[in-house]
Design a protein around this motif. Structure first.
Motif, PDB file in Angstrom:
ATOM      1  N   LEU A  11       2.022  -2.847   7.694  1.00 40.78           N
ATOM      2  CA  LEU A  11       1.608  -3.024   6.305  1.00 40.78           C
ATOM      3  C   LEU A  11       2.717  -3.719   5.525  1.00 40.78           C
ATOM      4  CD1 LEU A  11       0.335   0.555   5.306  1.00 40.78           C
ATOM      5  CD2 LEU A  11      -1.079  -1.475   5.584  1.00 40.78           C
ATOM      6  N   THR A  12       2.310  -4.575   4.595  1.00 45.76           N
ATOM      7  CA  THR A  12       3.268  -5.103   3.633  1.00 45.76           C
ATOM      8  C   THR A  12       3.207  -4.214   2.399  1.00 45.76           C
ATOM      9  OG1 THR A  12       1.694  -6.540   2.507  1.00 45.76           O
ATOM     10  CG2 THR A  12       2.854  -7.470   4.431  1.00 45.76           C
ATOM     11  N   PHE A  13       4.208  -4.321   1.547  1.00 47.07           N
ATOM     12  CA  PHE A  13       4.196  -3.529   0.326  1.00 47.07           C
ATOM     13  C   PHE A  13       2.973  -3.871  -0.525  1.00 47.07           C
ATOM     14  CE2 PHE A  13       5.386  -2.551  -4.068  1.00 47.07           C
ATOM     15  CZ  PHE A  13       5.644  -1.194  -3.930  1.00 47.07           C
ATOM     16  N   ASP A  14       2.584  -5.123  -0.546  1.00 50.74           N
ATOM     17  CA  ASP A  14       1.410  -5.543  -1.327  1.00 50.74           C
ATOM     18  C   ASP A  14       0.102  -4.986  -0.759  1.00 50.74           C
ATOM     19  OD1 ASP A  14       2.994  -6.931  -3.143  1.00 50.74           O
ATOM     20  OD2 ASP A  14       2.805  -8.825  -2.052  1.00 50.74           O
ATOM     21  N   GLU A  15       0.076  -4.692   0.536  1.00 51.14           N
ATOM     22  CA  GLU A  15      -1.124  -4.138   1.174  1.00 51.14           C
ATOM     23  C   GLU A  15      -1.234  -2.623   1.013  1.00 51.14           C
ATOM     24  OE1 GLU A  15      -1.680  -7.255   4.886  1.00 51.14           O
ATOM     25  OE2 GLU A  15      -0.250  -5.600   5.103  1.00 51.14           O
ATOM     26  N   LEU A  16      -0.117  -1.960   0.748  1.00 51.38           N
ATOM     27  CA  LEU A  16      -0.101  -0.502   0.679  1.00 51.38           C
ATOM     28  C   LEU A  16      -1.054   0.075  -0.368  1.00 51.38           C
ATOM     29  CD1 LEU A  16       1.005   2.158   1.797  1.00 51.38           C
ATOM     30  CD2 LEU A  16       2.972   1.884   0.257  1.00 51.38           C
ATOM     31  N   PRO A  17      -1.125  -0.438  -1.591  1.00 47.48           N
ATOM     32  CA  PRO A  17      -2.065   0.136  -2.568  1.00 47.48           C
ATOM     33  C   PRO A  17      -3.524   0.094  -2.093  1.00 47.48           C
ATOM     34  CG  PRO A  17      -0.489  -1.256  -3.694  1.00 47.48           C
ATOM     35  CD  PRO A  17      -0.280  -1.464  -2.212  1.00 47.48           C
ATOM     36  N   ASN A  18      -3.947  -1.028  -1.521  1.00 50.55           N
ATOM     37  CA  ASN A  18      -5.324  -1.119  -1.024  1.00 50.55           C
ATOM     38  C   ASN A  18      -5.562  -0.162   0.139  1.00 50.55           C
ATOM     39  OD1 ASN A  18      -6.124  -3.028  -2.905  1.00 50.55           O
ATOM     40  ND2 ASN A  18      -5.597  -4.749  -1.576  1.00 50.55           N
ATOM     41  N   TYR A  19      -4.561  -0.021   1.006  1.00 51.93           N
ATOM     42  CA  TYR A  19      -4.672   0.918   2.123  1.00 51.93           C
ATOM     43  C   TYR A  19      -4.848   2.339   1.595  1.00 51.93           C
ATOM     44  CZ  TYR A  19      -3.828   3.405   6.442  1.00 51.93           C
ATOM     45  OH  TYR A  19      -3.989   4.244   7.534  1.00 51.93           O
ATOM     46  N   LEU A  20      -4.039   2.715   0.622  1.00 51.16           N
ATOM     47  CA  LEU A  20      -4.131   4.069   0.062  1.00 51.16           C
ATOM     48  C   LEU A  20      -5.481   4.304  -0.623  1.00 51.16           C
ATOM     49  CD1 LEU A  20      -0.522   4.497  -1.328  1.00 51.16           C
ATOM     50  CD2 LEU A  20      -1.568   5.801   0.537  1.00 51.16           C
ATOM     51  N   HIS A  21      -5.964   3.317  -1.350  1.00 56.46           N
ATOM     52  CA  HIS A  21      -7.281   3.468  -1.992  1.00 56.46           C
ATOM     53  C   HIS A  21      -8.390   3.640  -0.950  1.00 56.46           C
ATOM     54  CE1 HIS A  21      -6.532   3.149  -6.244  1.00 56.46           C
ATOM     55  NE2 HIS A  21      -5.754   2.094  -6.059  1.00 56.46           N
ATOM     56  N   ALA A  22      -8.289   2.917   0.147  1.00 59.84           N
ATOM     57  CA  ALA A  22      -9.327   2.967   1.185  1.00 59.84           C
ATOM     58  C   ALA A  22      -9.236   4.212   2.057  1.00 59.84           C
ATOM     59  CB  ALA A  22      -9.242   1.717   2.061  1.00 59.84           C
ATOM     60  N   LYS A  23      -8.014   4.587   2.441  1.00 62.36           N
ATOM     61  CA  LYS A  23      -7.818   5.674   3.411  1.00 62.36           C
ATOM     62  C   LYS A  23      -7.401   7.001   2.779  1.00 62.36           C
ATOM     63  CE  LYS A  23      -8.512   2.915   6.909  1.00 62.36           C
ATOM     64  NZ  LYS A  23      -9.617   3.043   7.833  1.00 62.36           N
TER      65      LYS A  23
END
Length: 97
Positions: A11-23
């Motif tokens: 994960l990149t730092f920019d991808e982390l928020p979307n990952y957290l929202h999804a998972k």
């Protein structure tokens, strides 16, 4: 509270928020410790210590509860450091149900 996956996430730092929202949760290994980053009823976010359990057998909170992921990523919890400060030295793992 899920189980920590065996394989690390990429994960990149920019991808982390979307990952957290999804998972809704992820494990983070940093500075020799493992933390559980998760939401509370999809409303608030918190960091929990995985090396301590409360009387119900759940991880113990080590951060305040905050309502947004952006606020969560900048919330100090480890010696004054936030997820945003620790990200480059951290390894992330999925939380498997």
């Amino acid at each position: 509270m899920g189980k920590k996956a065996a394989e690390a996430l990429t994960l990149t730092f920019d991808e982390l928020p979307n990952y957290l929202h999804a998972k809704h949760s992820v494990y983070m290994d940093v500075e020799g410790q493992t933390f559980y980053l998760s939401d509370v009823n999809d409303i608030y976010w918190r960091v929990q210590r995985t090396d301590q359990l409360n009387e119900k057998g759940h991880y113990v909170d080590c951060s305040e509860l905050v309502p947004t992921v952006s606020e969560f990523l900048d919330l100090p919890f480890l010696d004054g450091k936030a997820i945003s400060d620790l990200f480059d030295d951290a390894t992330f793992y999925a939380s498997e149900k």
